[in-house]
Structures are given as structure tokens and as C-alpha cells.
Design an enzyme around this catalytic site. Sequence first.
Site, PDB file in Angstrom:
ATOM      1  CG  ASN A 179      -0.439   0.726   2.389  1.00 51.34           C
ATOM      2  OD1 ASN A 179      -0.523   1.953   2.478  1.00 51.34           O
ATOM      3  ND2 ASN A 179       0.152  -0.033   3.315  1.00 51.34           N
ATOM      4  CB  ILE A 213      -2.885   4.993   1.914  1.00 51.56           C
ATOM      5  CG1 ILE A 213      -3.312   3.520   1.872  1.00 51.56           C
ATOM      6  CG2 ILE A 213      -4.077   5.931   2.090  1.00 51.56           C
ATOM      7  CD1 ILE A 213      -4.287   3.140   0.798  1.00 51.56           C
ATOM      8  CB  CYS A 262       6.894   9.769   8.622  1.00 49.24           C
ATOM      9  SG  CYS A 262       6.450   9.696  10.333  1.00 49.24           S
ATOM     10  CB  ILE A 306       7.106  -4.639  12.081  1.00 50.55           C
ATOM     11  CG1 ILE A 306       6.312  -5.635  11.248  1.00 50.55           C
ATOM     12  CG2 ILE A 306       8.206  -5.264  12.829  1.00 50.55           C
ATOM     13  CD1 ILE A 306       7.123  -6.404  10.198  1.00 50.55           C
ATOM     14  CG  ASN A 307       4.552   1.216   9.909  1.00 53.31           C
ATOM     15  OD1 ASN A 307       3.843   0.884   8.958  1.00 53.31           O
ATOM     16  ND2 ASN A 307       4.417   2.374  10.526  1.00 53.31           N
ATOM     17  N   GLY A 311       0.777  -8.106   5.774  1.00 53.26           N
ATOM     18  CA  GLY A 311       0.088  -9.390   5.619  1.00 53.26           C
ATOM     19  C   GLY A 311       0.978 -10.565   5.994  1.00 53.26           C
ATOM     20  CB  THR A 318      -3.165  -7.088   5.803  1.00 50.84           C
ATOM     21  OG1 THR A 318      -2.138  -6.090   5.753  1.00 50.84           O
ATOM     22  CG2 THR A 318      -3.501  -7.525   4.397  1.00 50.84           C
TER      23      THR A 318
HETATM   24  C1  LIG Z   1      -3.791   0.226   3.883  1.00 50.85           C
HETATM   25  C2  LIG Z   1      -2.862   0.391   5.046  1.00 50.85           C
HETATM   26  C3  LIG Z   1      -2.760   1.636   5.672  1.00 50.85           C
HETATM   27  C4  LIG Z   1      -1.894   1.819   6.767  1.00 50.85           C
HETATM   28  N1  LIG Z   1      -1.825   3.036   7.371  1.00 50.85           N
HETATM   29  C5  LIG Z   1      -1.011   3.201   8.468  1.00 50.85           C
HETATM   30  C6  LIG Z   1      -0.967   4.452   9.157  1.00 50.85           C
HETATM   31  O1  LIG Z   1      -1.669   5.418   8.824  1.00 50.85           O
HETATM   32  N2  LIG Z   1      -0.109   4.563  10.213  1.00 50.85           N
HETATM   33  C7  LIG Z   1       0.671   3.508  10.643  1.00 50.85           C
HETATM   34  O2  LIG Z   1       1.427   3.650  11.618  1.00 50.85           O
HETATM   35  N3  LIG Z   1       0.613   2.301  10.018  1.00 50.85           N
HETATM   36  C8  LIG Z   1      -0.197   2.129   8.954  1.00 50.85           C
HETATM   37  N4  LIG Z   1      -0.262   0.908   8.323  1.00 50.85           N
HETATM   38  C9  LIG Z   1       0.558  -0.214   8.823  1.00 50.85           C
HETATM   39  C10 LIG Z   1      -0.270  -1.169   9.694  1.00 50.85           C
HETATM   40  O3  LIG Z   1      -0.805  -0.509  10.818  1.00 50.85           O
HETATM   41  C11 LIG Z   1       0.583  -2.374  10.160  1.00 50.85           C
HETATM   42  O4  LIG Z   1       1.691  -1.902  10.877  1.00 50.85           O
HETATM   43  C12 LIG Z   1       1.096  -3.237   9.003  1.00 50.85           C
HETATM   44  O5  LIG Z   1       0.140  -3.318   7.966  1.00 50.85           O
HETATM   45  C13 LIG Z   1       1.471  -4.657   9.451  1.00 50.85           C
HETATM   46  O6  LIG Z   1       0.375  -5.340   9.992  1.00 50.85           O
HETATM   47  P1  LIG Z   1      -0.553  -6.385   9.120  1.00 50.85           P
HETATM   48  O7  LIG Z   1       0.382  -7.320   8.419  1.00 50.85           O
HETATM   49  O8  LIG Z   1      -1.454  -7.032  10.115  1.00 50.85           O
HETATM   50  O9  LIG Z   1      -1.294  -5.526   8.141  1.00 50.85           O
HETATM   51  C14 LIG Z   1      -1.114   0.722   7.228  1.00 50.85           C
HETATM   52  C15 LIG Z   1      -1.230  -0.536   6.589  1.00 50.85           C
HETATM   53  C16 LIG Z   1      -2.087  -0.708   5.528  1.00 50.85           C
HETATM   54  C17 LIG Z   1      -2.192  -2.073   4.885  1.00 50.85           C
END
Ligand SMILES: Cc1cc2nc3c(=O)[nH]c(=O)nc-3n(C[C@H](O)[C@H](O)[C@H](O)COP(=O)(O)O)c2cc1C
Length: 338
Positions: free
Chosen positions: A85, A87, A146, A207-208, A233, A282
Site C-alpha cells: 500500500n 495510501i 516517516c 512492525i510497520n 500481511g 491487513t
Molecule cells: C492500507 C494500510 C494503511 C496503513 N496506514 C497506516 C498508518 O496510517 N499509520 C501507521 O502507523 N501504520 C499504517 N499501516 C501499517 C499497519 O498498521 C501495520 O503496521 C502493518 O500493515 C502490518 O500489519 P498487518 O500485516 O497485520 O497488516 C497501514 C497498513 C495498511 C495495509
Amino acid sequence: MVVSQPASEVLAPDLTVDLAPNNPRELVIRNPVIPASGCFGYGLEYSGIVDVQRLGAFVSKGITPKPRSGNPMPRITETPSGMLNAIGLQNPGIRGFIRKYPPIWESWRVPAIVNISAETVEDFAMMARELDDVPGVAALEVNISCPNINAGGFCFGWDPDMSAQVTQAVREATTLPMIVKLSPGAVDVIEIAQAVEDAGADAVCLINTLVGMAIDTRTRRPILANNTGGLSGPAVKPVAVRMVYQVAQAVGIPIVGLGGISNLDDALEFLMAGASAIQVGTAVFSEPGVLIRLIDDLTEWMTRNGVHTVSEIVGVANPRFRSHVSVSAGYTDEVAEG
Ligand SMILES: Cc1cc2nc3c(=O)[nH]c(=O)nc-3n(C[C@H](O)[C@H](O)[C@H](O)COP(=O)(O)O)c2cc1C
């Protein structure tokens, strides 16, 4: 002969977790399941399909000092066992956000954690000050993945000094519980975690997303308009579990683990590595009910396995675990000596 216990005598497990034990304002959540930032809007969007009030807490989409319309489309694409992503932090900006969402959350029983992002230390501090006494805001999640525009766009979260500067500035600007969200792009995530703990973080979250890219071989161009995007994911889960495991050996504050969690076993892996709570990102997109299912499955698993509190399983797979949660005297003593 097997004598089964009458249902009334089976004690319900206690899923409560304290994510800011060193902060007088506290962040006690009723269970360790939290939707991740950017994957649950502002909570309202899902309130028709998910019983939001049953969650441990929820994290808002990332907020920035000024409104942002985000990156051009396409900004998401599926990848094997994950998604990319870009965004671009689309959000109404801190002022618009404060007017719109916290007044609604104020009557909710589920704690709302606000995710903040900025490009300067001063802007991080400004947002923390603005949010300090806003009713309906329970805690901050500081996204240090960031670019720092005063350091040529180098990511705050990849450098221990810059990560500490942000943490300290936010700490001085607010008494709210502060979770610092770490970037997996750091060369040494342990060093960053220790730097933000020393600078006053109440907890860390990791993690991010990992920076990735996908190319459309027919157009011969990157699929995302932004070229690169954040990978999330199931594909990132082993990296995330490893990082939680390492950080849990290095800091004494609670850890919130995430990255690819979509079922009970995933969640248990993070808890056993040393996370006190978990977030789901995700997986919410394909199955919004995953959050409630995880709470129910964890409750059922704890009951079946005679586990009375979450802290009994936090860090059990990690012999050098040193978070605040006392798992067993043995582990605590080993760390105190080391
Ligand atoms: C569409 C999308 C938008 C996200 N926006 C943010 C955000 O605004 N701030 C942030 O700290 N992390 C953001 N993330 C990261 C998620 O919070 C998370 O750290 C990352 O996706 C790993 O977790 P997951 O594998 O369960 O998705 C975003 C992730 C996705 C997929």
C-alpha cells in the site's frame, strides 16, 4: 473415569493487559486484540459490522499536522501472501480530526489510540500538545516510519537519535500514554527500541510495513503510482515475530506485536515471543470479523489450557524475555543477573 468440572466452577480467564504500567494515566485494555492503524478507519466505519466496544482498543488512521489527500491511484495491490500500500496518509489533519472523531469516541467504552505522523520533531510535539487533554483520546501511537524533512527525508525510525528526539518531544508535550511504533527498515531495531524506551516511551509497537515494489510486466511500469509501497500481511509475519522476540529481550516496557496476524495461532506466536498485546491490519480487509473471532478464540484457548491471565503466556517462548510482565521468577531473575 473422567470427571468434568461443572461450567459454573470454571473460572473465566482474565484477558486484561496494562500497556502503560509506568504512566499514571494508564492504558488498561480488557483484552489484547487491537485493529491496526490504517486498517480500521476511525472505528466508526466498522461499527455496523464489528462490535467495536468488545475490542481491547482501536488505533485510528494516521493523523498529520495538515490535511492530506494521499497519493495518486493505484495505491494498493495484492502480492503473494500480502499486499502493498502507498495510501500516503490520507487524513483530515489534526484540527479537522479533533473536531470530528474524539467527541464521538467519548461515549465509547473502548479506548481510542490516535496514530500520529509528522515530518519534523516540532510537528510531532505540536500534535501531542493538541491531543493532550482531548476527551475521547486514550493514548498516542507515534508513527516514526516517516521522512524527516530536516534530515534530507531520512526516515526518523531508522536512526536511534532521531527516534529518541521524537519520543522525547512527544513525552514533554503530553502525559498521555505513548506507544512508539517502530519501523522494520531500521538496521538495528533493538537499538531503536532501547532509544525510545530511554526517551520516555510507555510501550513500543512493531512492525510497520516493509518497503516493497511490484512491477506490471505488460505495461513495464511499477504497479503503484508511488512506485514503492508498504508490504503487509502473512508475508511479513516471520520478520515481525523475530523482531518482537529480539526487542522483548532488550526493553522492559510492554510490546504490541503485529504483522500478518490472521488467526489464533499467529496471535499466540507474538504473545509467546514477548508481545503483551497484538494488532491486526491487513486481515481486517478480507475478514472484518477476525478481531472478535480472535478474542473468542483466545478466551477459549486460555480456558482450555488453564491459562488464567495473558501475562502467563507473554514471552514463554523467549528465554531472555525482559518485559515488565512477570512470567516466571526464573526469567526475571535471569535478566536481572544478565
Ligand atoms: C492500507 C494500510 C494503511 C496503513 N496506514 C497506516 C498508518 O496510517 N499509520 C501507521 O502507523 N501504520 C499504517 N499501516 C501499517 C499497519 O498498521 C501495520 O503496521 C502493518 O500493515 C502490518 O500489519 P498487518 O500485516 O497485520 O497488516 C497501514 C497498513 C495498511 C495495509
